[in-house]
Design a protein around this motif. Sequence first.
Motif: not given
Length: 442
Positions: A341-344, A406-415
């Motif tokens: 859901h986030c890596m792409y 936060v600089n990773t694809l899945c971590g860039r939207i912490p909320q």
Amino acid sequence: MRIHCKVVVITVCLGVFLLLYFLGGNAADDSPLKEVAEDYYFPTSSGLGNIVASKLTKKPLDKLHILQKQPLTDRKEAKVVRGNAIAKRQRSDVGLGRLSSKRARAEEVMHLAVVACGNRLDETLTMVKSALLFSIKRIKFHIFAEDPLASQFEKKLSQWDRAISNKFQYSIYPITFSVGNAEEWKKLFKPCAAQRLFLPVILKDVDSLLYVDTDVLFLRPMDDMWSFLKAFNTTQLAAMAPEHEIPKIGWYSRFARHPFYGVTGVNSGVMLMNLTRIRRTLFKNSMIPSGLSWEDLLHPLYQKYKNHITWGDQDLLNIIFHYNPESLYTFPCQWNYRPDHCMYGSNCKGAEQEGVSILHGNRGVYHDDKQPAFKVVYDAIHEYPFEDNMFQSLFYPLQTKFLDTVNTLCGRIPQVFLKQVEKTMRTVYEKKVIRHVKPPPK
């Protein structure tokens, strides 16, 4: 003429006297009318400590004036009618209170099943911990484990603090398959994963159940997932999330060599089941026209498709619900949020809006550095001691460590990862600290 006038005067005086007498007598009969505050409560039942509060409301003044002007007999009859109505309403409230109390007691325990083989002990215990941290109702865990793991589960769970152990029960079962070759089932996809297919057959006394993989973490109360059972219509008997949100990049829509549910298939890592309905349903299939029970369907279905399936038991579930789409309820992606859901790129709108409800760290992402955002959440729950303050020892460390992702694809939207955790913790805190006290009866 004088005699006639005297008779008239005497009659008038007598009439006035009688009128004053009746008015004065009636006023003495009736007790003064009192206004009742809208927030005043009184108990109507005290059985087993359960109190059903009945609310009294103000009567409009115009109705009160009308009652005062009624004749004495009419008002007494009205009092009797009102008294009977109040008594009837109180008896009804008591009955409803007892009924709702019985229903509440019947729904107090939620059932959660997990299957653990190999080196999945710590991962499974972390999943169990996440469920207990946030849930409200008691949970009965059904743990299916290989022999070497069974004793380890017993030992670890018995060491947990009593305050936590009072919130759950558990049973440990051996890995068993009721039909077909047990060794063949055991090796299907991942070790023991096919066990979930046999839960309706093994847990005959359980009405409804939530199954999760060992790599699942609850970020909000399990009670909220459990409530999806009430959303089932009369034909639905299971619920899962779609395998993907975008058909063009979904696995089933591109590579599957067998039938699957809907446009993108479903993921079975989080599966809510009404076992009673599953046991009594005949499922349509491509083998015989009359339909087969769940237990009778599993082995012939596997024999037919075993050379065409990749994801084992999940593929078999997709085949079953391809032919029985009316039996499946699909819940949104935030209830089974995976790296896909986030890596792409972010493709789960529900998680963006509401936050992740259930985190599913498949692909082993809790134990490597490929998806740091998933690993940070797992580590925070795994290392949290039950007795510590949740904000200080769980949320703040999680929030701090998340800054590194936060600089990773899945971590860039912490909320996406933090919103539900924070919301759930605030709710838990408020329930412990803030007490709502009803005003005492007047």
